[in-house]
Every structure is written in structure tokens, then in C-alpha cells.
Design an enzyme around this catalytic site. Structure first.
Site, short mmCIF file in Angstrom:
data_model
loop_
_atom_site.label_atom_id
_atom_site.label_comp_id
_atom_site.label_asym_id
_atom_site.label_seq_id
_atom_site.Cartn_x
_atom_site.Cartn_y
_atom_site.Cartn_z
CB SER A 188 33.26 -80.95 -19.09
OG SER A 188 34.24 -81.93 -19.30
CE LYS A 192 39.36 -78.97 -19.78
NZ LYS A 192 39.51 -79.47 -18.45
CD1 TRP A 277 39.11 -86.94 -16.54
CD2 TRP A 277 40.61 -88.37 -15.71
NE1 TRP A 277 40.07 -87.15 -17.51
CE2 TRP A 277 41.00 -88.03 -17.02
CE3 TRP A 277 41.41 -89.25 -14.99
CZ2 TRP A 277 42.14 -88.54 -17.63
CZ3 TRP A 277 42.56 -89.76 -15.59
CH2 TRP A 277 42.91 -89.40 -16.90
CG HIS A 329 32.34 -84.92 -15.70
ND1 HIS A 329 33.10 -83.93 -15.15
CD2 HIS A 329 32.32 -84.69 -17.05
CE1 HIS A 329 33.54 -83.13 -16.10
NE2 HIS A 329 33.07 -83.56 -17.27
#
Length: 346
Positions: A188, A192, A277, A329
Site C-alpha cells: 500500500s 510506494k 481503489w 487490499h
């Protein structure tokens, strides 16, 4: 998938190693200067102390050491954060992960430590909020020690990435680790972070993003789910201040630039079919676009069937690995198994 108006990383022509090294450095400066902020400088000194040891961890297969990693900063301040280390008793150097984690627990819900150990991998993990809080506070933690004034020059993702690079500094001193198979991994927002850490530190041979989505692995142009507007409204402190302008206009880059910054090393992107998402189709598209750089260097880039991600059919043959699993997720055991299979094949 619509690829209109997506900027090219490199023109359609031959590319040699020297050309790419110069262009890669330009890309890293562009991403840091426009999106994440520049990482703080390398510390003047780095030391560590073992603060806890469990020789019987996982039935004695891998001792668990907790260390306190202390950096002496350029401004004269110091900053320390804890790191957990588990390395199998293999009698030879083993591949390993630097895991940017949501928790200090070992194992935790996102890190199946025994399964990783049984697969012959070590893990050095740290909790991201032990570095700095996941909010707009720039007066405490690493941000406070650096005496940052807001996030104009450096967002929280860059600070967490700096910590991952410091863990790699420590890992480089351990003879029981195989430095040629060093991986950085996160899920998540920490996916990044892993991509940014891998972009700035070429000692990470494998750069792994799990469902990092918007401003991570997913191309932003035409993306479903979270957008730059959404993410900068909710989490402006993850980025440098100026990045918010791209909620109104397209940036002069897109997230496949971040994947390509790992070239000619290996990068891995994982998606979940139910995680709209994050945008699994645009994470996949990013792999397709970034793969052109490896191809221009005469290497296999993204080797995958079809134009869209397919669950149950991982793409492990090129320098860009990818899989998409069913579900939502999450960083699952299935994801870890795919990461380890990919690394073991290289």
C-alpha cells in the site's frame, strides 16, 4: 487500456548503459523534485546496538535480533529507530528482504516470518511509524530530528524510504546475507515507499510493490479508483507540497517512470482483483510501459500474455515480475510466496 497522452520514458531508439544511467538519474531527480521530495542526506555516521535476542525464535531455525539503529545527522542531531532481524541458520549467505512494515511485531498479519524463513530468506523489518508518524506532524520523529519546516522539501514517503536505505546500510555489514539478492518490499503506501527506496538505492536488486496503487505502481492517466486529487486531499504530507498542483493538470511523468528507475535491476508489482481503489489494470499497464526500458537495454522486460492482468497466471520470466490474486487490499502469504519464487528464479 487507454495509453493516450502517457509520456515516454525513452525515445524509440537504441539505448546503452551509459545513456540509461544518465536518464535514470534524471528520472529520480524529476520524481523527487515534483512528487515525493528529496530524501535526507546520508548520515555522517551509523551505529547500532542489539537490544534484544531470541535464539529460540521459530524453534531455533532463525534467531530474532532487535537492534536500535542510530544515525548521526548532518545538523548535529541524532535519530534512532528499532529494526527486527531474522536470518535462517543456513551456513551460507541467504537472500533477504528489507520490509517496510505497518507493525513492529514479528511475525505480524502482513509478514509470515516462519514461512519466509523456511523458504530460505532473511527479513530485516521496521515499523514505519517508528520513523515518523503517518500524519502532518513534521516536528517529531525523524522529521523533527532533521528540523524540517513542513513538507515543502520532503514528504513522509521520502522519510520512510530514507529509513529503508539505512536498514540496507546495516544489512551490508552482515556476512550471512547475500547482497546480490537484496529486496525491498512494502504494501500500500509502503509499497510506494519501497519503489522510491529502490529507485534511489541501487543496492536493492529487487524492488517489490504490493498493491501500491495511485502514486505507487499504477499509471495515473485514465486510472479508476484513487486519483492524485483524492490522495493529495487525504494525505498531502506523504508528498512534497508542490505535488498538489497535479490534481489539476497532468504531471510531465507518470508512475511507470518509478518502475523503470529500477532498470536494469528487477522490479515486482503485485495486484489484487478486488482492489479497484489501487487500480490493478493500471498497475499492470505500468509494467507494460516500463518494460520498454529493459528491452531497449537488450534485456527481457515485462513478459506476460495478453493486454490485461489474469489471476492465477503470474508473469515471472522477465525483469519485471507481476501477479494478481483474488481478494482485497492485503499483503498475503500468497503474495510473499510469489515474491520468493520470482527471486529464486533469478
Amino acid at each position: 487500456m487507454n495509453r493516450c497522452n502517457i509520456p515516454e520514458i525513452w525515445p524509440e531508439k537504441g539505448l546503452d548503459t551509459a545513456d540509461w544511467q544518465s536518464r535514470r538519474e534524471e528520472i529520480v531527480r524529476l520524481l523527487c523534485g515534483e512528487e515525493y521530495g528529496f530524501l535526507p542526506p546520508t548520515p555522517a555516521a551509523l551505529t547500532w546496538d542489539v537490544i534484544e535476542t531470541d535464539e529460540d525464535f521459530c524453534a531455533g531455525k532463525a534467531p530474532l535480533r532487535k537492534i536500535l539503529l542510530r544515525a548521526e545527522l548532518e545538523n548535529g542531531n541524532s535519530f534512532a529507530f528499532p529494526v527486527s532481524v531474522t536470518i535462517p541458520n543456513a551456513g551460507r549467505p541467504v537472500p533477504f528482504f528489507v520490509h517496510i512494515s505497518f507493525s513492529a511485531d514479528v511475525p505480524d498479519r502482513y509478514m509470515p516470518s516462519e514461512e519466509i524463513i523456511d523458504s530460505g530468506f532473511g527479513v530485516l523489518s521496521f515499523c514505519y511509524e517508528d520513523v515518523c508518524a503517518d500524519n502532518g506532524d513534521f516536528l517529531s520523529g525523524l522529521a523533527g530530528a532533521l528540523e524540517l519546516d513542513g513538507n515543502a522539501a520532503c514528504g513522509k514517503i521520502a522519510l520512510w524510504a530514507w529509513a529503508a536505505v539505512r536498514v540496507m546500510d546495516y544489512a551490508a555489514t552482515l556476512p550471512e546475507l547475500d547482497k546480490s539478492r537484496a529486496a525491498v518490499v512494502g504494501h500500500s503506501r509502503l509499497g510506494k515507499t519501497a519503489l522510491l527506496a529502490g529507485a534511489v538505492d541501487t543496492r536493492f536488486s529487487f524492488v517489490i510493490s504490493n498493491e501500491s496503487g495511485c502514486c505507487g505502481a499504477a499509471v495515473s492517466r485514465g486510472k479508476k479508483g484513487e486519483t492524485i486529487r483524492n490522495i493529495t486531499d487525504a494525505f498531502p504530507y506523504w508528498f512534497r507540497d508542490g505535488f498538489r498542483q497535479y490534481a489539476e493538470k497532468e504531471p510531465p511523468f507518470d508512475q511507470h517512470f518509478l518502475l523503470a528507475a529500477a532498470a536494469p535491476r528487477y522490479v515486482y508489482v503485485a495486484s489484487a482483483a478486488g482492489d479497484e481503489w489501487a487500480g490493478p489494470e493500471h498497475e499492470f499497464l505500468s509494467c507494460v510501459l516500463a518494460g520498454k526500458v529493459w528491452e531497449a537495454l537488450g534485456l527481457e522486460g515485462f513478459v506476460c500474455k495478453g493486454e490485461r492482468p489474469v489471476t492465477g497466471e503470474p508473469c515471472h520470466n522477465g525483469h519485471i515480475g507481476y501477479h494478481i490474486r483474488d481478494g482485497a487490499h492485503y499483503l498475503s502469504r500468497e503474495d510473499w510466496r510469489q515474491f520468493m519464487r520470482f527471486i529464486s528464479r533469478k
